[in-house]
Motif scaffolding. Sequence first.
Motif: not given
Length: 188
Positions: A101-106
């Motif tokens: 689902s790709g790069f996800q900033p948290i």
Amino acid sequence: SISDSRAPTQPSPEDGRGLSHLTRVRAGLKPAPTDNQILTTMLIFDGHNDLLSRLYAIGDRDGTSVFRRNAEGHLDLPRMAEGGFGGGFFAVWLPPQGKGSGFQPIPGGYVMPLPPPLELPTSQRLAMAMSATLFKIEAASNGKVKVVRTAAEIGECLAVGVVAAILHFEGAEAIDTDLEALHVFHQA
């Protein structure tokens, strides 16, 4: 005073270190090798290449494109010979199917969900196809490429100018839980 044994020693006429080519010749010393002379006597052993994956991706299951100069990829036999390529690890890498689902900033970092794992039958089919390609290249090479399994075989290949190809697996997706495939691939 404390002497540092790691300190470089001064160039000396006795060993010719640090002397120019002309000075070496005038002193009766052998000229230093040129970069080209060094490169023609030194062989490159590649710790990892993706030739098998590239051949699979372009549909070259027999590896025939390896025998002619290519604009694609990094390796072909003409360029291997010109570049002093002695051999290397030829990777079997199984590309993921689907997408994560790709790069996800948290907060405090990021997550990058991976794609789903490959199914065992798909993994084994791909691994067998890429492995077979390397063996087909060896068979069609007229002795210019050898799949090697021991250090002695690598040394023999390097001594006579044959490309030493080590088949290796990047990942364990093609290995079943009973390790039956591991025994087969180990014998290859």
